[in-house]
Write an enzyme that holds these catalytic residues in place. Structure first.
Site, PDB file in Angstrom:
ATOM      1  N   LYS A 252       0.696  -1.210  -0.033  1.00 26.46           N
ATOM      2  CA  LYS A 252      -0.098   0.141  -0.016  1.00 26.46           C
ATOM      3  C   LYS A 252       1.001   1.171  -0.094  1.00 26.46           C
ATOM      4  CE  LYS A 252      -3.775  -2.481   2.204  1.00 26.46           C
ATOM      5  NZ  LYS A 252      -4.406  -2.913   3.469  1.00 26.46           N
TER       6      LYS A 252
ATOM      7  N   GLN B  28      -4.729  -1.392   9.740  1.00 28.92           N
ATOM      8  CA  GLN B  28      -4.760  -2.821   9.362  1.00 28.92           C
ATOM      9  C   GLN B  28      -5.306  -3.871  10.037  1.00 28.92           C
ATOM     10  OE1 GLN B  28      -3.277  -3.166   5.957  1.00 28.92           O
ATOM     11  NE2 GLN B  28      -3.805  -5.460   6.204  1.00 28.92           N
TER      12      GLN B  28
ATOM     13  N   ASP C  60     -11.092   2.660   4.125  1.00 24.44           N
ATOM     14  CA  ASP C  60     -11.539   1.376   4.005  1.00 24.44           C
ATOM     15  C   ASP C  60     -13.022   1.274   4.032  1.00 24.44           C
ATOM     16  OD1 ASP C  60      -9.429  -0.398   3.598  1.00 24.44           O
ATOM     17  OD2 ASP C  60      -8.908  -0.699   5.629  1.00 24.44           O
TER      18      ASP C  60
END
Ligand code: NAP
Length: 295
Positions: free
Chosen positions: A57, A101, A124
């Site tokens: 990422k 994460q 997200d």
């Protein structure tokens, strides 16, 4: 007799195009005197797979002109300290996107943490406000994997209007948001969601013009479950043993690729299909969080 095989939907190529578009938008944004978009990634514990995803990422952000910083913490970080950190990032005007994460250590309540992220910075798209906006069709952040699939369908010329779509899997990350995106006005697919309690699953799948597999079982979708000419999108990432590889394994999807490609009209490979799109859409979400625009 020659048999027709499905056209391959090249996720790497489509993702590269999306990433170039994001870079062009970031360049145009900074050329106007704005600072570059900033993404903060919070990585807790030493899980090597998570660390490797985060590195990917960060690399993609750097290439697109997005500043990303990984904040790394030991697995014993308390839930209270994590919530304080998120509050600080929410209030920091120099932070546009926040990504925690997953998975989190077991002593931390994941739902509580994801609800603590400001919806405007929730790249997200796990916050209930963003999930609600997705369901009602409001513009805003979209979960990266299903949004990436929509982008693939659009850019591959696959008609959703009037199509029968079947999604196998009902997770909050893939299956449910996927179904919600497909059913929106203007997209206009007729959607069925299947799961482990669905009777006659193969029959349901055979009706699909667009079949999306998000199960987590290698080779689950076999050729007899696929309508001739259907577009088959394989979200699954599964490790299968492969002694010919140095690692001892290889990655395969949820679709029996070699057999299904003889029946389908379009198919995504694994790797190189949905996976690259997920990262590309994270960049797009960060651009949107920073600029309020998708382009
Ligand atoms: P998940 O949370 O484990 O959900 C799996 C879904 O599949 C569940 O809804 C489950 O049904 C259903 N299922 C399991 N066995 C089934 C069966 N025999 N028949 C019908 N349905 C069955 O997984 P996920 O997070 O959605 O991920 C799915 C796959 O996609 C995994 O391989 C994951 O690694 C991959 N993935 C890839 C990306 C990417 O970027 N390419 C992103 C996210 C996930 P129940 O609800 O009834 O249990």
């Amino acid at each position: 007799m020659e048999t027709a095989t499905a056209s391959l939907i090249d996720g790497r190529q489509i993702a590269a195009t999306v990433r170039q578009e994001v870079k062009a938008s970031v360049d145009a944004w900074t050329a106007k005197g704005h600072r570059a978009p900033v993404l903060k990634v919070v990585l807790i514990g030493g899980d090597p797979a998570s660390a490797s995803y985060v590195r990917g990422k960060n690399r993609a952000c750097a290439e697109a002109g997005i500043e990303s910083e990984t904040m790394t913490y030991d697995a014993d970080l308390s839930e209270a300290d994590l919530l304080t950190l998120i509050r600080d990032l929410n209030g920091d005007p120099n932070v546009d996107g926040i990504l925690i994460q997953l998975p989190l250590p077991r002593h931390i309540d994941e739902a509580k943490v994801l609800r603590a992220i400001s919806p405007a910075k929730d790249v997200d798209c796990f916050h209930p406000e963003n999930v609600g906006n997705l369901v009602t069709g409001e513009p805003g952040l979209k979960p990266a994997t299903p949004a990436g699939i929509m982008e693939m369908l659009k850019r591959s010329g696959i008609e959703t209007r009037g199509a029968t779509a079947v999604v196998i899997g009902r997770s909050n990350i893939v299956g449910k948001p996927m179904a919600n995106l497909l059913v929106q006005k203007g997209i206009d697919a007729t959607v069925t969601v299947c799961h482990s309690r669905t009777p006659d699953l193969a029959d349901v799948c055979r009706r699909a013009d667009i079949l999306i597999a998000a199960i987590g079982r290698a080779g689950f979708v076999t050729a007899d479950m696929v309508k001739p000419g259907a577009a088959v999108i394989d979200v699954g990432i599964n490790r299968v043993e492969d002694p010919t590889r140095k690692s001892g394994y290889r990655l395969v999807g949820d679709v029996d690729f070699n057999a299904v490609r003889e029946v389908a009209g379009h198919i995504t490979p694994v790797p190189g299909g949905v996976g690259p799109m997920t990262i590309a859409m994270l960049l797009k979400n960060t651009l949107f969080a920073a600029t309020g625009s998708w382009s």
